[in-house]
Design an enzyme around this catalytic site. Structure first.
Site, PDB file in Angstrom:
ATOM      1  N   GLY A  99       0.831  -1.205   0.000  1.00  0.00           N
ATOM      2  CA  GLY A  99       0.000   0.000   0.000  1.00  0.00           C
ATOM      3  C   GLY A  99       0.861   1.250   0.000  1.00  0.00           C
ATOM      4  N   ARG A 150       0.662  -4.871  -4.866  1.00  0.00           N
ATOM      5  CA  ARG A 150       0.736  -6.025  -3.962  1.00  0.00           C
ATOM      6  C   ARG A 150       1.005  -7.222  -4.871  1.00  0.00           C
ATOM      7  NH1 ARG A 150      -0.638  -3.959   0.815  1.00  0.00           N
ATOM      8  NH2 ARG A 150      -2.347  -2.456   0.976  1.00  0.00           N
ATOM      9  N   ASP A 161       4.859  -4.572   5.940  1.00  0.00           N
ATOM     10  CA  ASP A 161       5.121  -5.942   6.330  1.00  0.00           C
ATOM     11  C   ASP A 161       5.406  -6.884   5.145  1.00  0.00           C
ATOM     12  OD1 ASP A 161       4.917  -7.886   8.532  1.00  0.00           O
ATOM     13  OD2 ASP A 161       3.265  -8.651   7.306  1.00  0.00           O
ATOM     14  N   GLY A 162       4.526  -6.883   4.153  1.00  0.00           N
ATOM     15  CA  GLY A 162       4.668  -7.774   2.993  1.00  0.00           C
ATOM     16  C   GLY A 162       5.959  -7.481   2.246  1.00  0.00           C
ATOM     17  N   THR A 197       4.455   2.869   5.445  1.00  0.00           N
ATOM     18  CA  THR A 197       3.060   2.437   5.532  1.00  0.00           C
ATOM     19  C   THR A 197       2.316   3.393   6.458  1.00  0.00           C
ATOM     20  OG1 THR A 197       1.548   0.779   6.458  1.00  0.00           O
ATOM     21  CG2 THR A 197       3.785   0.719   7.291  1.00  0.00           C
ATOM     22  N   ILE A 198       1.057   3.656   6.142  1.00  0.00           N
ATOM     23  CA  ILE A 198       0.287   4.537   7.033  1.00  0.00           C
ATOM     24  C   ILE A 198      -0.046   3.827   8.342  1.00  0.00           C
ATOM     25  CG2 ILE A 198      -0.713   5.881   5.147  1.00  0.00           C
ATOM     26  CD1 ILE A 198      -3.409   4.378   5.781  1.00  0.00           C
ATOM     27  N   ASP A 199       0.062   2.495   8.377  1.00  0.00           N
ATOM     28  CA  ASP A 199      -0.442   1.721   9.520  1.00  0.00           C
ATOM     29  C   ASP A 199       0.426   1.842  10.781  1.00  0.00           C
ATOM     30  OD1 ASP A 199      -2.386   0.844   7.786  1.00  0.00           O
ATOM     31  OD2 ASP A 199      -1.354  -1.026   7.305  1.00  0.00           O
ATOM     32  N   ASP A 229       2.664  -0.144  11.734  1.00  0.00           N
ATOM     33  CA  ASP A 229       2.641  -1.456  12.382  1.00  0.00           C
ATOM     34  C   ASP A 229       3.942  -2.242  12.228  1.00  0.00           C
ATOM     35  OD1 ASP A 229       2.397  -1.832   9.683  1.00  0.00           O
ATOM     36  OD2 ASP A 229       0.764  -3.287   9.792  1.00  0.00           O
ATOM     37  N   ARG A 282      -5.101  -1.751   9.221  1.00  0.00           N
ATOM     38  CA  ARG A 282      -5.064  -3.220   9.133  1.00  0.00           C
ATOM     39  C   ARG A 282      -5.275  -3.801  10.528  1.00  0.00           C
ATOM     40  NH1 ARG A 282      -3.395  -6.005   4.606  1.00  0.00           N
ATOM     41  NH2 ARG A 282      -2.394  -4.188   3.726  1.00  0.00           N
ATOM     42  N   ASP A 336     -14.730  10.520  21.748  1.00  0.00           N
ATOM     43  CA  ASP A 336     -15.308  10.095  23.029  1.00  0.00           C
ATOM     44  C   ASP A 336     -14.923   8.655  23.336  1.00  0.00           C
ATOM     45  OD1 ASP A 336     -17.132  12.481  23.643  1.00  0.00           O
ATOM     46  OD2 ASP A 336     -17.529  12.021  21.540  1.00  0.00           O
ATOM     47  N   LYS A 361     -23.788  17.335  22.525  1.00  0.00           N
ATOM     48  CA  LYS A 361     -24.549  17.294  21.264  1.00  0.00           C
ATOM     49  C   LYS A 361     -24.054  16.231  20.286  1.00  0.00           C
ATOM     50  CE  LYS A 361     -27.195  20.796  22.274  1.00  0.00           C
ATOM     51  NZ  LYS A 361     -28.397  20.372  23.025  1.00  0.00           N
ATOM     52  N   HIS A 376      -9.696   5.020   1.550  1.00  0.00           N
ATOM     53  CA  HIS A 376      -8.385   5.296   0.960  1.00  0.00           C
ATOM     54  C   HIS A 376      -7.996   6.759   0.927  1.00  0.00           C
ATOM     55  CE1 HIS A 376      -8.812   1.121  -0.204  1.00  0.00           C
ATOM     56  NE2 HIS A 376      -7.522   1.120  -0.428  1.00  0.00           N
TER      57      HIS A 376
HETATM   58  O1  F6P Z   1      -1.477  -1.162   4.683  1.00  0.00           O
HETATM   59  C1  F6P Z   1      -2.062   0.036   4.304  1.00  0.00           C
HETATM   60  C2  F6P Z   1      -3.544  -0.140   4.118  1.00  0.00           C
HETATM   61  O2  F6P Z   1      -4.072   1.096   3.695  1.00  0.00           O
HETATM   62  C3  F6P Z   1      -4.297  -0.669   5.331  1.00  0.00           C
HETATM   63  O3  F6P Z   1      -4.533   0.319   6.288  1.00  0.00           O
HETATM   64  C4  F6P Z   1      -5.542  -1.203   4.679  1.00  0.00           C
HETATM   65  O4  F6P Z   1      -6.140  -2.218   5.455  1.00  0.00           O
HETATM   66  C5  F6P Z   1      -5.029  -1.765   3.390  1.00  0.00           C
HETATM   67  O5  F6P Z   1      -3.797  -1.087   3.113  1.00  0.00           O
HETATM   68  C6  F6P Z   1      -5.927  -1.604   2.202  1.00  0.00           C
HETATM   69  O6  F6P Z   1      -5.335  -2.243   1.135  1.00  0.00           O
HETATM   70  P1  F6P Z   1      -5.795  -2.070  -0.378  1.00  0.00           P
HETATM   71  O7  F6P Z   1      -5.426  -0.684  -0.811  1.00  0.00           O
HETATM   72  O8  F6P Z   1      -5.019  -3.111  -1.084  1.00  0.00           O
HETATM   73  O9  F6P Z   1      -7.269  -2.264  -0.391  1.00  0.00           O
END
Ligand code: F6P
Length: 319
Positions: A11, A72, A103-104, A125-127, A129, A171, A187, A214, A249
């Protein structure tokens, strides 16, 4: 070593371009040649490789997405693909590879090193992770995007006195939810790394309503469940007007923040320095504001932990 290859994989994430620029310019500063590989591992196997000049990376530091495109490519799990990839790199005279991704992408880089080919991973990666780095390239921009969107949703939530369940990416990780939820004054923040009780959350929402609040904002990490499902569960325990929103996205796009550009510039330059020193088979990180590296294989035995202190802090602030 004379030539460094660079690619983005998985991604995309804002700041990948800044990292490509940093690797390219630092390498050229030392007199190395640089080859770009389009479309990640898919392009590598197909031989979609080209020599890059200084101007190829001009005017990209400010751009989201990746100028090298991304893909991917689970097929790279096959040994035949890995060997074909190495063949292509050798054909183009590429001595070592910098892979920017999540990761991948690291799995692919590890496979290359197992075949004796030198690769370095940069966390893109934005995640957020990835183990052994406090932050990944793209995370800060994604968080800022989400906060901007929460602010907008809050406006309409207040006008209609509604509860919103906002699903964010990540993810299996709750980092985006924790950071954006805290910064957005949520919240409730629901993440895979922390238990939750739907009945209790519904009760909290009712209490907030009774107190005259509210709007209610629930930020939900996608790794927990879908926003609509969560909202339906909430409504079983409380009588309030609710809507669910999946941000999707949009979180992956946009100009990278200054923080992501700086992180990418530091990591990109560092990766080239490490290759110059003859190191490889490693992944670059930023730990406690210091550039670090670890063996790529170590990243698969360590688990990323989000900052759960944010969860506890937010519980006390969202009263
Ligand atoms: O790993 C980045 C990410 O945007 C995750 O946050 C999300 O679950 C995934 O990729 C979405 O993947 P794709 O763009 O292949 O649908």
């Amino acid at each position: 070593m004379k030539t460094i290859g660079i690619m983005t994989s998985g991604g995309d994430a804002p700041g990948m371009n800044a990292a490509i620029r940093a690797v390219t310019r630092r390498a050229m500063f030392y007199g190395f040649k640089v080859c770009g590989i389009n479309y990640g591992y898919a392009g590598l196997v197909a031989g979609d490789i080209f020599e890059m000049g200084r101007s190829d990376v001009g005017d990209i530091i400010n751009r989201g997405g990746t100028m090298l495109y991304s893909a991917r490519y689970p097929e790279f799990a096959q040994v035949s693909g890995q060997l074909r990839g190495i063949e292509q790199l050798k054909k183009f005279g590429v001595d070592a590879l910098v892979v920017i991704g999540g990761d991948g992408s690291y799995h692919g880089a590890l496979r290359l090193t197992e075949h004796g080919y030198n690769a370095i991973g940069l966390p893109g990666t934005i995640d957020n992770d990835i183990p052994y780095t406090d932050f990944t390239i793209g995370f800060d921009t994604a968080v800022n995007t989400v906060v901007e969107l929460i602010d907008k949703i809050r406006d309409t939530a207040a006008s209609h006195e509604r509860t919103f369940v906002i699903e964010v990416m990540g993810r299996g990780a709750g980092d985006i939810a924790l950071w954006a939820g805290t910064a957005g004054g949520a919240d409730e923040i629901i993440v895979p790394e922390h238990e939750y009780n739907v009945q209790q959350i519904a009760q909290n929402i009712q209490n907030l309503r009774a107190r005259g609040k509210k709007h209610t904002i629930v930020v939900l990490a996608e790794g927990v469940m879908h926003a609509d499902e969560f909202m339906q569960q909430l409504k079983q325990y409380g009588d309030f007007d609710a809507r669910s929103t999946v941000l999707g996205h949009v979180q992956r796009g946009g100009a990278p923040t200054a923080r992501d550009r700086v992180l990418a510039s530091k990591m990109g330059a560092y990766a080239v320095d490490l290759l110059k020193e003859g190191r490889g088979g490693i992944a670059v990180g930023m730990e406690q504001n210091k550039l670090t590296y670890h063996k790529i294989s170590d990243l698969f035995t360590e688990k990323h932990q989000p900052d759960l202190e944010l969860y506890d802090i937010n519980k006390t602030l969202a009263k």
